[in-house]
Each structure stands twice: as C-alpha cells, then as structure tokens.
Design an enzyme around this catalytic site. Structure first.
Site, mmCIF file in Angstrom:
data_model
loop_
_atom_site.group_PDB
_atom_site.id
_atom_site.type_symbol
_atom_site.label_atom_id
_atom_site.label_comp_id
_atom_site.label_asym_id
_atom_site.label_seq_id
_atom_site.Cartn_x
_atom_site.Cartn_y
_atom_site.Cartn_z
ATOM 1 N N ASP A 1 25.380 20.501 26.560
ATOM 2 C CA ASP A 1 25.988 20.947 27.804
ATOM 3 C C ASP A 1 25.749 22.448 28.042
ATOM 4 O O ASP A 1 26.034 23.260 27.149
ATOM 5 C CB ASP A 1 27.497 20.666 27.698
ATOM 6 C CG ASP A 1 28.233 20.849 28.993
ATOM 7 O OD1 ASP A 1 28.031 20.048 29.910
ATOM 8 O OD2 ASP A 1 29.033 21.811 29.069
ATOM 9 N N ASP B 1 27.347 14.069 23.517
ATOM 10 C CA ASP B 1 27.344 15.223 24.409
ATOM 11 C C ASP B 1 27.970 16.383 23.639
ATOM 12 O O ASP B 1 29.104 16.283 23.166
ATOM 13 C CB ASP B 1 28.176 14.886 25.659
ATOM 14 C CG ASP B 1 27.691 15.610 26.894
ATOM 15 O OD1 ASP B 1 27.409 16.818 26.795
ATOM 16 O OD2 ASP B 1 27.598 14.971 27.968
ATOM 17 N N HIS C 1 26.375 12.629 36.057
ATOM 18 C CA HIS C 1 27.775 12.661 36.495
ATOM 19 C C HIS C 1 28.116 13.893 37.330
ATOM 20 O O HIS C 1 29.242 14.033 37.786
ATOM 21 C CB HIS C 1 28.669 12.615 35.259
ATOM 22 C CG HIS C 1 28.472 13.835 34.410
ATOM 23 N ND1 HIS C 1 27.280 14.076 33.737
ATOM 24 C CD2 HIS C 1 29.272 14.883 34.145
ATOM 25 C CE1 HIS C 1 27.369 15.224 33.099
ATOM 26 N NE2 HIS C 1 28.566 15.741 33.324
ATOM 27 N N ASP C 2 27.160 14.815 37.496
ATOM 28 C CA ASP C 2 27.405 16.029 38.285
ATOM 29 C C ASP C 2 26.710 15.993 39.635
ATOM 30 O O ASP C 2 26.746 16.975 40.377
ATOM 31 C CB ASP C 2 26.875 17.267 37.533
ATOM 32 C CG ASP C 2 27.636 17.540 36.252
ATOM 33 O OD1 ASP C 2 28.836 17.195 36.186
ATOM 34 O OD2 ASP C 2 27.033 18.099 35.316
ATOM 35 N N GLU D 1 20.926 21.002 28.666
ATOM 36 C CA GLU D 1 21.183 21.186 30.099
ATOM 37 C C GLU D 1 21.020 22.681 30.402
ATOM 38 O O GLU D 1 21.691 23.506 29.779
ATOM 39 C CB GLU D 1 22.594 20.724 30.456
ATOM 40 C CG GLU D 1 22.830 20.755 31.954
ATOM 41 C CD GLU D 1 24.297 20.821 32.335
ATOM 42 O OE1 GLU D 1 24.628 20.452 33.471
ATOM 43 O OE2 GLU D 1 25.126 21.264 31.519
HETATM 44 C C1 GLC Z 1 28.046 20.660 32.581
HETATM 45 C C2 GLC Z 1 28.637 19.288 32.723
HETATM 46 C C3 GLC Z 1 29.701 19.342 33.772
HETATM 47 C C4 GLC Z 1 30.764 20.286 33.314
HETATM 48 C C5 GLC Z 1 30.191 21.655 32.936
HETATM 49 C C6 GLC Z 1 31.139 22.421 32.094
HETATM 50 O O1 GLC Z 1 27.407 21.086 33.724
HETATM 51 O O2 GLC Z 1 27.636 18.371 32.987
HETATM 52 O O3 GLC Z 1 30.241 18.082 34.043
HETATM 53 O O4 GLC Z 1 31.719 20.465 34.312
HETATM 54 O O5 GLC Z 1 29.013 21.556 32.178
HETATM 55 O O6 GLC Z 1 31.248 21.859 30.818
#
Ligand code: GLC
Ligand code: CA
Length: 601
Positions: free
Chosen positions: A221, A113, A355-356, A279
């Site tokens: 991310d 990640d 995980h979100d 993402e």
């Molecule tokens: C992404 C991650 C999340 C995190 C955010 C900031 O959305 O998946 O868990 O809080 O980025 O890094």
C-alpha cells in the site's frame, strides 16, 4: 515457417526471464463485499475460501486480499491496529491458515496487503507514542511542534493537505502532548517514521510473519510514500480556494525510498519466492519507476502506476474532478509503459479497477443496458492482450457497474466520499449547481462504486448475505440482470454472444495458451493518432496477434492496419457466431464498442 520468419524480429522477454508472477492472473478480493457466510452483513475469510472453485475455474492463480487485519475500519482496514491478527468481522487466523491450505490444494497462492506507510491510531505503537513525549515509541511516528501565524493562531507545521480529505491539514493536533503528528490520509492513520531503524525492523518482522504462514507475497500500500523530505517544506499553492495543498512532491518517492526497499528485499524478500507489487501514486518519472522494477533493481517485481486510472482527472488537480479524454490518451499511456518495460527490462502490472476506483465499464465505456456487456468485454480484450501481470478486481469479470445516479449521498460509505461531500457543502453552501456537480463527481469517481457487494445471484441481496441480514453496503440495484449465476449459465441477454464472465474466462485461457505473445511478446501501437480506435500488435518469434478496440459508441470504418495482414479474426465482443471482418470501402467496419482479436499472417 513463413510465419516464424515474419515475426522473428523483436524484443521478447527471454525464457531465462520467465517467472510465475509474470504469468499469474491475480484476482483482488475486497473482503467486506465479497461473500458473507455468517449473516452479519460483512464478507469474511470463509467466504473467500468458499469461492476458490469459482475463481480457479475463471483462470485465477493468485488472490490478493485487501486488509483483513484487526482494525477500527476508519478506512476499511487500511488502518491496521494489529498486523499479526485478523479482525473478528472477517474471521480468525485459523480461517486464514485454512484459506492458504485450500489455495495450495488448487495450486493457487494468497498475497496479503501490506499497509506500512501508516498504522491505525489504535495500534499499540501509536497508543504508546502519543502517551507522552518521552515514550519508547514517540519516535516511531512523525511529531512536530506547532507554528504560529502573525496573529498568534496555532498552525500545522506545513501546508500539506490530507489525501482522503483535501480540505484538511495532513497534520493532526494532539492535545495531550501539545504537538502535531503527520497523518497523510486521515487523522486515524498516523504515518510511521521510517527514519527510525526500529520501525524498519518491525516492518520486516511483519513480512516474515506472513511469509512464514504461507503467504506468497504482498501488495504494498502506498509504498512510495514511506520516505519524506525531512525539512517538511510547504507545498506550492496550486489549487485556489484551498488552504492546504497537494504535498506529494515532498513525500512521494522521497530521498530514502530505494534504500528502504532494497533493505526489505535483501533482508526478507530475497529469502522467499514472492510476488511483490508496490502501489505508487504520483510517480511519472521513468527512471524512478525503473529503479524499483527493473530486473537488476532488487526492489519490487512491479508497481501499480496510476496513469490509466488518472486519465479522467484534471491534470495537476485533486482526483475528484472530471476531464475528457479520447483513445489517443489511452494508447499514449499504454504504449509508453509497454515499451518502457520491454526496452529497459522491467515489469508492468495491468489493471483498470480496484477498491479505490470506479467500475471500469462505467468509466471507460458505456454502462447503459444496451452496451454494458460489450464495454466490459472490450476492456477484457484490452487487458488480456497487454504485457504485464494481470489484475482482475472482484465483479470486474461480471461487468459490474457504478452505483445508480439515483442513490442518495447517505449510501456512500467511504470516508473519502464523505470528506469530499462535506468540503463542497462547506465551500459552496446553498450553491445548487456546485452541489449537483459534487454529486455527479461522486457517482462517477467515488471509491464506493467498487465496494458494493459482489452480485452472485438473483436471490435477496444478490446472494452476498442471508435474507435476514443487513449488508454493510447497499447492493447495486441491477443485480437481477447482472450476476454470476446468470452469467455462468451463459444465458446472455444478447443472443449469439458470450456472457461477460464466459468472455473473461476464454480470454484468460487464450492469454495463457499464447503467453509467449501476450505475456512475454513485443508490442507495437497501430494507427497512433486515432481518436476512437485503440489498436496494437503483439508478437513472439513465431506468432503475432492484433487487437482492435473501438472506444466509441459510434460505428466506425477503420483502416489502421497498415502492413499488418490479418489471417483470421479469432475473438470479438460482438458477434460470436463466426466473426467475419466486415469491410466497406475505406476499411473494416467496427460497431459501437466493438473489439476484435486477430491472428496475423
Ligand atoms: C491506498 C489504498 C486505499 C487507502 C490508502 C491509505 O491507496 O488502496 O484504499 O485509503 O492507501 O491506506
Ligand atoms: Ca460475515
């Protein structure tokens, strides 16, 4: 031969465009909650290594591990203090080397990640940056002077809200140097200044460090937030009651994003054989998406688009809201992305959990004891018959559900949940109805839902940690009826059906066997305007399949097949003792949450 003729027209991804990362099944490990091997209540890297056999058997090719780097854990490791070291709670670099080695032995790969929109406030770059206005790293982060309102009160440089704490400003005041720094997520996560070429080079080094160690790629991310509109304008006021507003228009897919991504690709990625997935929250524009993922773009292999997981958010509002949807919303989203990638030569990722997000069985189906296993298998059938790289989140293969409504707020550990609860208490103190709503929203939407420990067995703490330990997060109350050990025995509570795990395993195998159809084939929605049934046809030059999913708790009679002729129903989530089409005048009878997969004539 008749079949070959019937399906010969269509858009298929040509053999010259077959790639390992398109066919891969990726399994996301959220390490703190996966498996604890040393009894400290935290999952760890040796815990991942220990379960490689389990994952291989399920049909997993690639493991994406959420951040395990050195971190003060303000946001569970998405606040990194050292990109080239492992947090002691997870293990050591040697443990990771061993994990990579053990993956290779099984022909599996490890994806890291990459969190480079921001660092932790404890990263040495930031410590130096904040030490003085003329420190060497000052310009590695985004610093701005204060503004002052009409009565002389200090105000942040603009009105952007924090993403994980929407009541707060995205800017954090620094007493020592008397300026604000941008911190889009939390004050502990200062945003890096990508305008500075030294930052970009440092990030490239991080990628090389992990690729040279044997990592096979990155999940990047919030990678579309790295370029901000440099005038930092105020966002439009769209959420009343709030001082700070969503500013994504000015930081999502900003002016230099594609330049930065191409630079990473050219200088680093093109020299390795990698899987890359970005993402990308907030993006809906098809041209913007294609600029990143089209085959000629030289940016990333694919992105995580949020459309499907945002299905129950009030459009335009913050995400902790509740919104009704039906099968038409689902199929509109699915079909748009499926067709887009086929027609314009791009690539999708398929996922409904991470995980979100809350647990998919609770979000899209019915997680009651009566229907949980059907719902979980319905979603497995849905995902394994769509085009794109498939991502399975830990516990999804077991049909793990959201935390029970009875849990007190103190069990919610996530910073975003805490900020949300605090906001409601500040805004609506004493208003019982509003606070009840906030509790309901947390139980349905919070990230904590996905973060409870994986349920391995009926032992204490579901076998996640030792009996004497205190798990960092409470184990879901349902672990005795929902755990891997039971499901591996395939002794399912519902006679005549496979366990959720066994169903996933078979569906993944079927997807691989028929990859020309399920990974590379064409896509067509059936019966578009149906409010309860989602259905589609997938085909290659020689074969075709149809997927029919009843997204309701009611029996329905469905006649949406049109010209499509089903030769045989080959899989279903309800009755495995010989799936037969049950017909009644008007069409096929689908039971509550029933899903079917058929081979076409
Ligand atoms: C992404 C991650 C999340 C995190 C955010 C900031 O959305 O998946 O868990 O809080 O980025 O890094
Ligand atoms: Ca541990």
């Amino acid at each position: 031969m008749a079949a070959a003729k019937a399906h010969s027209k269509g858009l298929y991804v040509g053999v010259d465009k077959h790639r390992w990362w398109k066919e891969a099944v990726v399994y996301q490990v959220y390490p703190a909650s996966f498996l604890d091997t040393n009894g400290d209540g935290w999952g760890d890297v040796p815990g991942i290594t220990k379960k490689l056999g389990y994952l291989k058997d399920l049909g997993v090719d690639v493991i994406w591990v959420s951040p395990i780097y050195k971190s003060p854990q303000a946001d569970m490791g998405y606040d990194i203090a050292d990109y080239e070291d492992i947090d002691p709670s997870y293990g050591t670099l040697a443990d990771v080397d061993n994990l990579i080695k053990e993956c290779k032995k099984r022909d599996m790969k490890l994806v890291m990640d990459l969190v480079v929109n921001h660092t932790s406030e404890e990263h040495t770059w930031f410590l130096d940056s904040r030490s003085s206005k003329d420190s060497a790293h000052r310009d590695w982060y985004i610093w701005k002077p204060a503004k002052y309102d009409a009565v002389g009160n200090r105000q942040p440089p603009n009105n952007w809200a924090q993403i994980l704490g929407e009541a707060n400003s995205a800017w954090t005041w620094d007493e020592k140097t008397q300026e604000y720094y941008l911190s889009l997520f939390t004050p502990e996560q200062p945003d890096l200044n990508w305008e500075n070429p030294a930052v970009r080079e440092a990030v490239h080094e991080v990628l090389r460090f992990w690729l040279d160690r044997g990592a096979a790629g990155f999940r990047m991310d919030v990678i579309n937030l790295i370029s901000k509109v440099q005038s930092y304008p105020d966002a439009e006021v769209i959420v009343q009651d709030h001082k700070y507003q969503p500013g994504d228009k000015f930081y999502a897919n900003g002016p230099r994003l594609h330049e930065y991504l191409q630079d990473i690709n050219q200088k680093v990625l093109s020299k390795y054989d990698t899987l890359t997935v970005g993402e990308m929250p907030f993006v809906r524009d098809e041209n913007e998406i294609m600029r990143v993922v089209s085959a000629e773009s030289n940016e990333l292999n694919m992105i995580f688009a949020f459309d499907l997981v945002d299905i129950d958010n009030v459009p335009g509002d913050f995400k902790y809201t509740l919104h009704k949807w039906d099968a038409r919303d689902l199929t509109r989203i699915i079909s748009r992305l499926q067709r887009l990638m086929l027609e314009r030569d791009g690539w999708n990722s398929i996922f409904v959990e991470n995980h979100d997000q809350p647990r998919s069985v609770s979000r899209y189906t019915d997680d009651s004891p009566k229907y949980r296993t059907y719902g979980a298998k319905l979603l497995a059938l849905m995902q394994t018959t769509l085009a794109g790289t498939l991502y399975v989140y830990q516990g999804e293969e077991l049909g793990m559900r959201n935390v029970p409504p009875s849990w007190p707020i103190s069990e919610y550990k996530d910073i975003e949940s805490q900020n949300f609860w605090k906001k409601y208490n500040d805004l609506y103190a004493g208003d019982e109805a509003k606070l009840a709503l906030a509790r309901q929203v947390l139980q349905k939407k919070s990230r904590d839902n996905a973060r409870t420990p994986v349920q391995w067995s009926r032992e204490a703490f579901a076998g996640f940690t030792s009996r004497e330990a205190t798990p960092w997060m409470r184990v879901n109350d349902d672990y005795e009826s929902c755990n891997a050990e039971e499901q591996l025995k395939n002794s399912n509570p519902t006679p005549g059906t496979l366990s959720v795990h066994a169903f996933w395993k078979r569906a993944l195998a079927q997807r691989k066997r028929n990859k020309d159809v399920f990974v590379y084939g064409d896509f067509e929605l059936l019966d578009q305007e149906n409010r309860t049934v989602a259905a589609w046809r997938r085909w290659s030059a020689t074969e075709a399949f149809v997927t029919v999913l009843n997204f309701s708790g009611e029996e329905v009679v469905w006649d949406g097949l049109g010209d499509v002729k089903v030769k045989k129903w080959v899989a279903g989530n309800c009755d495995e003792s010989g799936i037969e089409e049950k017909r009644r005048s008007g069409g096929i009878v689908l039971r509550a949450w029933e899903g079917l997969l058929g081979v076409c004539e």
